[in-house]
Motif scaffolding. Sequence first.
Motif, PDB file in Angstrom:
ATOM      1  N   TRP A  58       0.879  -1.267  -0.002  1.00  0.00           N
ATOM      2  CA  TRP A  58      -0.001   0.081   0.096  1.00  0.00           C
ATOM      3  C   TRP A  58       0.812   1.161  -0.104  1.00  0.00           C
ATOM      4  N   VAL A  59       2.007   1.069   0.474  1.00  0.00           N
ATOM      5  CA  VAL A  59       3.103   2.401   0.502  1.00  0.00           C
ATOM      6  C   VAL A  59       4.085   1.628   0.007  1.00  0.00           C
ATOM      7  N   ASN A  60       5.081   2.519  -0.659  1.00  0.00           N
ATOM      8  CA  ASN A  60       6.323   1.866  -1.315  1.00  0.00           C
ATOM      9  C   ASN A  60       7.108   1.481  -0.206  1.00  0.00           C
ATOM     10  N   PRO A  61       7.364  -0.048  -0.226  1.00  0.00           N
ATOM     11  CA  PRO A  61       8.261  -0.632   0.782  1.00  0.00           C
ATOM     12  C   PRO A  61       9.723  -0.031   0.717  1.00  0.00           C
ATOM     13  N   ALA A  62      10.301   0.226  -0.521  1.00  0.00           N
ATOM     14  CA  ALA A  62      11.752   0.996  -0.491  1.00  0.00           C
ATOM     15  C   ALA A  62      11.844   2.262   0.494  1.00  0.00           C
ATOM     16  N   VAL A  63      10.759   2.816   0.763  1.00  0.00           N
ATOM     17  CA  VAL A  63      10.884   4.106   1.375  1.00  0.00           C
ATOM     18  C   VAL A  63      10.176   3.803   2.929  1.00  0.00           C
TER      19      VAL A  63
END
Lengths: 282, 256
Positions: A58-63
């Motif tokens: 749901w959110v960018n896991p890289a960030v």
Amino acid sequence: MSLQHIEQPSVLGAGIGDNSYGHELVQRGSQAAARFLSRYGALLGFLALWQVSSTRGWVNPAVIPPLDAIVVALWTGVVGGALLDDIAISLQRSGTAFAAAVVVAIPLGLFMGQVRAVERAFDPILQVFRQTSALALYPIFILLLGLGEASKVFVIFWATLFPLLLNTIGGVKEVDPKLIEMARVYGATRLTVFRRVVLPGAVPSIFVGLRLSATTALLLLIASEMIGANKGVGFQVMNAQYNFQIPLMFAAIVLLAGLGLLSNYALVLLQRRLCRWSSATA
Amino acid sequence: MTSTDTTRRGEVSIRDLSKSFAINGRPLAVLKGLNLDIRSGECLVIVGASGSGKTTLLRVLAGLEAADGGRVLIDGAPVQGVGTDRAVIFQEPRLLPWLTVLGNVAFGLEVRGEQRARAEERARDYIGLVGLGEFADAYPKQLSGGMAQRVGIARALTVQPEILLLDEPLGALDAMTKITMQEELARIWSEENVTMIMVTHDLEEAVYLADRVLVLPKEKGAAARLIDIDLPRPRDRSEPRFVRYREELLREFGLH
């Protein structure tokens, strides 16, 4: 004749009902669980939402990496020793500055709070200094003291000085003059009044200052370590971000939050010990 | 606690006493030309309309305010500031919140240089005297208003003053507690052989406790009235003579 039968002390433990022991245990257990949930439920919910959002994408896991990655980074950093040096130097910087602030602000505040003329003469300049952001002054400190340890410690010292100083002054000024008069009636000297009435009366307010200052010390620590440092937890936050080691960056942030909580908790414990009479609150 | 030397102990002599305060830069006379002799061991109660200077008189006697004119002699010596021969009980208990009942009661003696152990030993006696024996280790926060005021009374008694000065000590208490505390004060006064000078605005309290009632005049410079309360102790509030004294005091205030 006396009033003992009528006047009851206002606080005394309430009696416990005559339930069976087991029943009581279960009841106590569920009460404890309810208390725990009502206090930490929101925090646990937040962490769960974080984990799910990250793993589900749901959110960018890289960030925003999942919590387990952050925990792993934290674990390897601390247990593996990579972050230990940073923690040590950060604690040294903020600890030195905090200790210096304590040594300067408390005696100075006690003095200024007692002598009205001094307090009146210095209050305006204190207010100006307090409202001037320490971070805005940091470049000046760097120019004066260089880019090394001295300017870092000094900027933290500067920022921690004022909350402590102003709270100490306030604590002394707020001591009830009626108590001071009472002590005088019994023939107390100025020194005795200070030692037995003013100082203990100012302690709760001094602790408010100490806790504010401890928080400020960590805040300023990070900022100062983001400029011209090559070690420290604050440096690691910046460095990990440059190198895109986002879990490590979060690990350093978690570490900072932990240090903050720990220092606050230590001060609360100390305050409870010193001020049992006022039922200190966290 | 009784003294062998009963002559001139706790005796007060007030001669031509004047005191004024500056209000907006203009002096306002509070006491003017007051003369009064207070006998050793008597209970004198001071009443008067607000602004009549009763609290000011007490504070001058305590040494907390300096007189502008006239003299105050205690046992023949002029009053110069606070002294160990006097103790004050204020309207508020004025307890140190960080000390226990025991610590508070011992405070006065400790401040006067007594060792803590000895101060606490004597403090325990007086905590018992005011009926708080079980609460020696309680903190002020845990006490009711009446109990806290008892602690203040015990603290004053512990220094064994010759003169006990009370500034509306029961003024902040509820009616029930007040009556009990009046009885307590009467008992303590009879046991302690101390000169008691008390300010109050409660006329019944005045008649109940006083050997003599001093009525301070509202018009400055007018003579203060002294009324002997010639009643046996312990006093009965419903007795006709008691009621008559109360009415007499009311008349002094133009209220009856």
